[in-house]
Design a protein around this motif. Structure first.
Motif, mmCIF file in Angstrom:
data_model
loop_
_atom_site.group_PDB
_atom_site.id
_atom_site.type_symbol
_atom_site.label_atom_id
_atom_site.label_comp_id
_atom_site.label_asym_id
_atom_site.label_seq_id
_atom_site.Cartn_x
_atom_site.Cartn_y
_atom_site.Cartn_z
ATOM 1 N N VAL A 1 0.856 -1.066 -0.027
ATOM 2 C CA VAL A 1 0.037 0.017 0.174
ATOM 3 C C VAL A 1 0.787 1.217 0.138
ATOM 4 O O VAL A 1 0.557 2.097 -0.799
ATOM 5 C CB VAL A 1 -1.127 0.013 1.191
ATOM 6 C CG1 VAL A 1 -1.603 1.260 1.353
ATOM 7 C CG2 VAL A 1 -1.884 -0.949 0.988
ATOM 8 N N THR A 2 2.004 1.127 0.821
ATOM 9 C CA THR A 2 2.874 2.222 0.887
ATOM 10 C C THR A 2 3.488 2.611 -0.534
ATOM 11 O O THR A 2 3.673 3.692 -1.092
ATOM 12 C CB THR A 2 3.777 2.051 1.797
ATOM 13 O OG1 THR A 2 3.252 2.082 2.985
ATOM 14 C CG2 THR A 2 4.840 3.314 1.843
ATOM 15 N N GLY A 3 3.892 1.519 -1.119
ATOM 16 C CA GLY A 3 4.294 1.663 -2.547
ATOM 17 C C GLY A 3 3.603 2.188 -3.601
ATOM 18 O O GLY A 3 3.825 3.133 -4.296
ATOM 19 N N VAL A 4 2.209 1.700 -3.292
ATOM 20 C CA VAL A 4 1.087 2.425 -4.222
ATOM 21 C C VAL A 4 1.076 3.789 -4.271
ATOM 22 O O VAL A 4 0.938 4.455 -5.130
ATOM 23 C CB VAL A 4 0.169 1.450 -4.361
ATOM 24 C CG1 VAL A 4 -1.220 2.174 -5.028
ATOM 25 C CG2 VAL A 4 0.159 0.122 -4.884
ATOM 26 N N LEU A 5 1.046 4.211 -2.992
ATOM 27 C CA LEU A 5 0.820 5.645 -2.580
ATOM 28 C C LEU A 5 1.813 6.352 -2.686
ATOM 29 O O LEU A 5 1.771 7.659 -3.023
ATOM 30 C CB LEU A 5 0.042 5.739 -1.244
ATOM 31 C CG LEU A 5 -1.249 5.182 -0.954
ATOM 32 C CD1 LEU A 5 -1.424 5.038 0.922
ATOM 33 C CD2 LEU A 5 -2.293 5.589 -1.752
#
Length: 114
Positions: A33-37
């Motif tokens: 999720v952090t990578g996508v955001l």
């Protein structure tokens, strides 16, 4: 836990507590999720989405093994089939965008709006 159920769980699975699988999958999902955001590269975002799918697969497999039920593992098989289709379509789209714009930066894709 029922003694008959604990005998059907493989020894390898019983040595690692279920909470460890949950923590590991939660960490993988949070990294995804952090990578996508945070990231703006389409390939990195795509890899982070796959990381989130793998975190869900780990949880489904762990719960399936602890319950001695194959339904979770069958569901993982279908998730992997959908992920393979997603990879082929997604990479095709990314390659075509790279051919047209010479970049995979998602901020520059606002040109695709009409």
């Amino acid at each position: 836990m029922d003694p008959t159920v604990s005998q059907t769980i493989p020894e390898v699975i019983r040595t690692v507590p279920l909470q460890y699988y949950v923590f590991f999958a939660s960490a993988l999902f949070a990294i995804g999720v952090t990578g996508v955001l945070v990231r703006r590269n389409a390939i990195i975002i795509f890899m982070c989405i796959e990381l989130m799918l793998n975190a869900v697969n780990i949880l489904l497999t762990a719960f399936s093994a602890y319950r001695a039920d194959a339904n979770g593992q069958i569901f993982v098989f279908f998730i992997m089939a959908v992920a393979a289709a997603e990879v082929s379509v997604g990479l095709g789209i990314i390659v075509m965008i790279y051919r047209n714009y010479q970049t995979t930066d998602v901020n520059l894709l606002s040109r695709l709006k009409w």
